[in-house]
Motif scaffolding. Sequence first.
Motif, PDB file in Angstrom:
ATOM      1  N   GLU A   1      -0.738  -4.720  -6.230  1.00  0.00           N
ATOM      2  CA  GLU A   1      -1.669  -5.054  -4.696  1.00  0.00           C
ATOM      3  C   GLU A   1      -2.779  -3.843  -4.645  1.00  0.00           C
ATOM      4  OE1 GLU A   1      -1.173  -6.694  -1.941  1.00  0.00           O
ATOM      5  OE2 GLU A   1      -0.331  -8.109  -3.158  1.00  0.00           O
ATOM      6  N   LEU A   2      -2.648  -2.832  -5.327  1.00  0.00           N
ATOM      7  CA  LEU A   2      -3.597  -1.717  -5.063  1.00  0.00           C
ATOM      8  C   LEU A   2      -5.091  -2.258  -5.866  1.00  0.00           C
ATOM      9  CD1 LEU A   2      -4.853   1.040  -4.335  1.00  0.00           C
ATOM     10  CD2 LEU A   2      -3.069   2.049  -6.142  1.00  0.00           C
ATOM     11  N   VAL A   3      -4.721  -2.733  -7.275  1.00  0.00           N
ATOM     12  CA  VAL A   3      -5.837  -3.083  -8.007  1.00  0.00           C
ATOM     13  C   VAL A   3      -6.510  -4.042  -7.127  1.00  0.00           C
ATOM     14  CG1 VAL A   3      -6.426  -4.325 -10.122  1.00  0.00           C
ATOM     15  CG2 VAL A   3      -4.596  -2.614 -10.158  1.00  0.00           C
ATOM     16  N   LYS A   4      -5.836  -5.100  -6.468  1.00  0.00           N
ATOM     17  CA  LYS A   4      -6.610  -6.004  -5.701  1.00  0.00           C
ATOM     18  C   LYS A   4      -7.276  -5.629  -4.454  1.00  0.00           C
ATOM     19  CE  LYS A   4      -3.641  -9.394  -7.692  1.00  0.00           C
ATOM     20  NZ  LYS A   4      -2.559 -10.447  -7.715  1.00  0.00           N
ATOM     21  N   ARG A   5      -6.587  -4.999  -3.816  1.00  0.00           N
ATOM     22  CA  ARG A   5      -7.139  -4.441  -2.393  1.00  0.00           C
ATOM     23  C   ARG A   5      -7.972  -3.391  -2.467  1.00  0.00           C
ATOM     24  NH1 ARG A   5      -2.245  -4.097   2.065  1.00  0.00           N
ATOM     25  NH2 ARG A   5      -1.085  -5.563   0.990  1.00  0.00           N
ATOM     26  N   ALA A   6      -7.953  -2.399  -3.489  1.00  0.00           N
ATOM     27  CA  ALA A   6      -9.168  -1.592  -3.424  1.00  0.00           C
ATOM     28  C   ALA A   6     -10.149  -2.057  -4.252  1.00  0.00           C
ATOM     29  CB  ALA A   6      -8.585  -0.267  -4.100  1.00  0.00           C
ATOM     30  N   ASP A   7     -10.412  -3.394  -4.482  1.00  0.00           N
ATOM     31  CA  ASP A   7     -11.408  -4.021  -4.969  1.00  0.00           C
ATOM     32  C   ASP A   7     -11.859  -3.769  -6.345  1.00  0.00           C
ATOM     33  OD1 ASP A   7     -12.022  -5.792  -2.978  1.00  0.00           O
ATOM     34  OD2 ASP A   7     -13.473  -4.353  -2.113  1.00  0.00           O
TER      35      ASP A   7
ATOM     36  N   ASN B   1      -0.964   5.239   0.125  1.00  0.00           N
ATOM     37  CA  ASN B   1      -2.326   5.058   0.881  1.00  0.00           C
ATOM     38  C   ASN B   1      -3.382   4.347   0.154  1.00  0.00           C
ATOM     39  OD1 ASN B   1      -0.726   6.192   2.935  1.00  0.00           O
ATOM     40  ND2 ASN B   1      -2.340   7.793   3.301  1.00  0.00           N
ATOM     41  N   GLY B   2      -3.175   4.517  -0.992  1.00  0.00           N
ATOM     42  CA  GLY B   2      -4.113   3.697  -2.131  1.00  0.00           C
ATOM     43  C   GLY B   2      -4.702   4.617  -3.210  1.00  0.00           C
TER      44      GLY B   2
ATOM     45  N   ALA C   1      -8.958   4.613   6.939  1.00  0.00           N
ATOM     46  CA  ALA C   1      -7.965   3.967   6.142  1.00  0.00           C
ATOM     47  C   ALA C   1      -8.681   3.089   4.725  1.00  0.00           C
ATOM     48  CB  ALA C   1      -7.321   2.761   6.974  1.00  0.00           C
ATOM     49  N   GLU C   2      -9.774   2.677   4.901  1.00  0.00           N
ATOM     50  CA  GLU C   2     -10.653   1.795   3.860  1.00  0.00           C
ATOM     51  C   GLU C   2     -10.934   3.017   2.812  1.00  0.00           C
ATOM     52  OE1 GLU C   2     -11.059  -1.018   3.474  1.00  0.00           O
ATOM     53  OE2 GLU C   2     -13.013  -1.141   1.922  1.00  0.00           O
ATOM     54  N   TYR C   3     -11.478   3.963   3.267  1.00  0.00           N
ATOM     55  CA  TYR C   3     -12.015   5.215   2.241  1.00  0.00           C
ATOM     56  C   TYR C   3     -10.564   5.677   1.466  1.00  0.00           C
ATOM     57  CZ  TYR C   3     -16.306   3.974   3.770  1.00  0.00           C
ATOM     58  OH  TYR C   3     -17.685   3.466   4.033  1.00  0.00           O
TER      59      TYR C   3
END
Lengths: 493, 493
Positions: free
Chosen positions: A18-24, A289-290, A350-352
Motif C-alpha cells: 500500500e505504501l509503495v502505491k499511495r506514496a506514488d 504514517n508513510g 499528512a501528504e508530506y
Amino acid sequence: MSKGLPKRSEDYSQWYNELVKRADLAENSAVRGCMVIKPYGYSIWEKMQAELDRMFKETGHTNAYFPLFIPKSFLSKEASHVEGFAKECAVVTHYRLKNAEDGSGVIVDPDAKLEEELIVRPTSETVIWSTYKNWIQSYRDLPLLVNQWANVVRWEMRTRLFLRTAEFLWQEGHTAHATKEEAMDETVQMMNLYAQFAEEFMALPVVKGRKTENERFAGADETFCIEAMMQDGKALQAGTSHFLGQNFAKAFDVKFATKEGGLEFVWGTSWGVSTRLMGALIMAHSDDNGLVLPPKLAPIQVVIVPIYRAEEELNAISEKANEIMAALRKVGVSVKFDNRDTHKPGWKFAEYELKGVPLRIAIGPRDLENGTIELARRDTLTKSTFDLSSEPIEIMIPKLLEEIQDSIYQKALSFRKEKTTEVNSWDEFQEVLNDKAGFVSAHWDGTSETEDKIKELTKATIRCIPLDQKEEEGKCILTGKPSQGRVLFAKAY
Amino acid sequence: MSKGLPKRSEDYSQWYNELVKRADLAENSAVRGCMVIKPYGYSIWEKMQAELDRMFKETGHTNAYFPLFIPKSFLSKEASHVEGFAKECAVVTHYRLKNAEDGSGVIVDPDAKLEEELIVRPTSETVIWSTYKNWIQSYRDLPLLVNQWANVVRWEMRTRLFLRTAEFLWQEGHTAHATKEEAMDETVQMMNLYAQFAEEFMALPVVKGRKTENERFAGADETFCIEAMMQDGKALQAGTSHFLGQNFAKAFDVKFATKEGGLEFVWGTSWGVSTRLMGALIMAHSDDNGLVLPPKLAPIQVVIVPIYRAEEELNAISEKANEIMAALRKVGVSVKFDNRDTHKPGWKFAEYELKGVPLRIAIGPRDLENGTIELARRDTLTKSTFDLSSEPIEIMIPKLLEEIQDSIYQKALSFRKEKTTEVNSWDEFQEVLNDKAGFVSAHWDGTSETEDKIKELTKATIRCIPLDQKEEEGKCILTGKPSQGRVLFAKAY
C-alpha cells in the motif's frame, strides 16, 4: 488521502504494498510482472543513480551500452550460466506482425521467424564478453573497467513491486583484468563501494560477506554481497559483486598477450545493484504514517506549509517563505513551498509524511510576529519551535538534515543489532527464527546438503559468510559436524 | 593508428563508418542491427542526456519508467499506430528455455508459450496511455508532463551505426492536457527546446517545421520536426514533437472531469530524440582527420601533451601542466594530461585529433623557458603560441572554447545556407538535387500523390514545411498546380 495505511505490526506485507502505491512510488502495469515507476519513485532512483555513478567514475569506471538481446547460443556458452537463467527468460522468436486474413486483428507473421531466437538480457556477461574478445588483445588493453545502466528481464513467477519484478532497472559493471589478484581486488572494492553507498546515502547498515556455493551467481567462482535487514526481521540482499575467474574468458575465448610475451585468459568480475534498492530503502526506514527518506536521497528535503486564514496573511508568510527558500537553495538544500489553496494544512502535513519529506516547516501569523518557525522532523515525528534570530537558517537546516540522516542510520543499526542472535543448538536456532526472526549467527558444517536441509526445514538460508567473522571452532547446528566459523542465517526477500 | 581515414570527398559513407569505429564511438554487435556504444561514444551521449534532462526539468517535466513490453492487443488500439509499427517489431512469444532431449543444447520450451505475445516497445504511447487512464480523473490531474529515458526496438532491415539501428536509446516525452491549445503549445515548446539544444550544444543549425501528412508519426494529428544538414548535403531529422490530438485518449478511453463538470477526452503530445543525434553530431562537423566536437559536448575539452627528451624535462613540464590543470578545473573545464611514455607526441596529436578534443596544449622545454604554451585548435587545425603572462589561462581558455563553439556553429550555418537553393521549375529541381544536393526550397501542390511521385522520381522527400516560410503564391514544380508556399525538399538519412 482516503484512510491510513495498514499497520506494519498487523500486516507488514500489505503495509509495504500500500505504501509503495499511495506514496506514488510504483504500480503494477498491464504487463504481467512489469512495474511502472512513477515520477516520485523515479526521482528517488535518479538520486541513487547519480551518487552511484559518481562513485563508479571516481574509481575509474566508464559507462557504455550493450545490446538488449542475447543470441540463444551465447547464453549456452557458459554451462552454469545457462542453467541459472534459461528457466525464466523472455524469448524473441519473430520480427514482424501482420493483419490476420480473417480480419480478426494483428497476428505474428509466421514468415518472420528468426533463424536464432534472441533472449532479452537477464544479465549481460555473455554479450559483453563476446564484445571484449575484440577489445582485448594485449596487457595494454587491461584493465577494462566498464559499467552499464540498463533494464533487464527475468521471468519471475511471483512478483512484488521493486523487490522482484520481471523487468527491472539496474547497473551492471563488467571488468577485465590481467591477473587473478587484480580481479579479486576489484570484486572486493565494488562490494565495499556498495556498502559505503548503502550506509552513507541509504542510511542502511549492511553486513558484507561471501555467498556459499549454493547462493553464488551462475558463472561466478565467488560472490560477495551486502545484506541488509528489514523491519520485519527478514534479510534483503542489496548488492552483489562477482569474481568470475576465467569462466567467461574461456567461454568466449578472450586471451591477452602478457608483458612477458605469453598468451593468457583474462580474469573477470561483474557487479550490480538494481531498483530492488528502492524496496530496501522503503522497508528499512518507513513507518505507519508513510515513507521515511534519508535526507541524502529525498527529492524534496524541506517543505514549507503556510498556515493562514486571510489572503493578507498568506502574502506576509509567502515573503518569509521565499526568503527561507532562497537561503536554503543557496546551500544546496532542495525545498518546496506548498502554497496551494486547494488543500488544508492538515491534509498537506499528512501528504508530506506519506511522501517521507525529512523536514517540514510551518509558518503562521504568530510565527511572523515572534520571528519563529515550526519545525517537524519526519523520522521522529517530533515538533519544535525555532527562533530565526538564534542561528542563520542556512546553517541550522543542513546540520539538522545531517543529524536526521545519521539518526535514521543509527536506528536501523540498533534494530539490526537487537535482531542478530548467536545460537549454538538446533532448538535455539528454530526458536529464534520463529519468535524473533532477524539474523541468526550459527555454525554450519560447510556442505550444500546441510544448507539445503536447513532451508527445507526452516525456510532460512545462509545470507553470507560475514567477512568480519572471527575464526571460531564449533559444531554445525544441524549435523553436529565440526565448523571453523559462524555464518549468518535468515529468512530473506 | 594504422592509417588515415577515408576522405569525405571520396567516400562519405565509408568515412562515416570508419570514423565511428576508429574514434571508439560505437561498433556493430553480434546481434543483427544492434550496436555497442563504446565508452567514449557513450560519454558524449551522457553529456547530451544531462543537458536535455536539465532542459526538460526546467520546463516542468519529470522522469518516470514504463514497461519494455507492450501487449500485442495494445498496439492495435490506435489504427494508424499499429500500421506504422507492426511491420518491424521484435515479438516475445515464450518465457522459458529448456534442455533439448537429444542433448543438442537449449531450445525454446514449447510449454512456455505466452497467452498473448508481447512486443518490445518501438515507442511507448500505448503502454503509457493505458497507464494514464488510471492517473487522470479530473482537470486537477492535468497537465501531466512525463518523460522517459529508455531503449526501444524497431526491426530495421538496413542498419547503420547511430543513424538507424534495431535497438536505440532515446527519451520519449508523453504529456496529457485539458485543452487542445495547451497540448499544441507543449508540442511547439518541445520542438523549440530541441532546436535550442541542437544549436546551443551541438552547434548544429536546424530548420523548424511541420511534417506533411505522409511523413507524420503514426498516430499523430500533426508532427513538428527539426531538420539538420550533413556535410554531404543530405538532410537528417534530428528530433520530432507530435500533437496527438485525442487519438490515444480515445484508444485507451482516457477522460477527465472538467472544471465545469463535464467529461472530456484528454489531449496528448509525445516527443523524442535518440542516439541518432550522435550520428548528426559526427556527420555535421567532423573532417578527414577525425571527429570535431563542439566544446559543450566534448568529454575532454583540453588535452595537455608534454614534449620532452629527458626525464628531468618531463618533471618540469608536469609541474607546469598540473598548475594549468588545477586552474582550468577550477573554472569547470575538463582537461587531461597525457603523460604516457609509451606513445610519441606525434601519435598523441593524431589520436586527440581523431577523438575531436577541441583544444590541445603542447608544452616543451623551450615553452618553459619562454613562459609560453603551444595551442592547437581542433576545428580549424591552427596553432598559435600563447604567452602565459599575457592573460590568466583560466580566463583565456573558457573564452577560446566559447569562440570554438560559436565558430563550429557558424561554419555549419554557412554551409547550410550555401546548400539551400530556391528553385522554380522541375528541371532546376532535378539539376540542383543531382549536382549540388542540400535543401531545395520549392512549391508543391499539397497532395500526397505529388509528394510520392517526386520521391519516386528523385529520392527526395519533403523534409518539412518550414515554420518561418513566408506566404508566397507559386506553382507546384511537378504538376504546375497552384501552391501557397514553399516546402523544403532533400534526400535524407
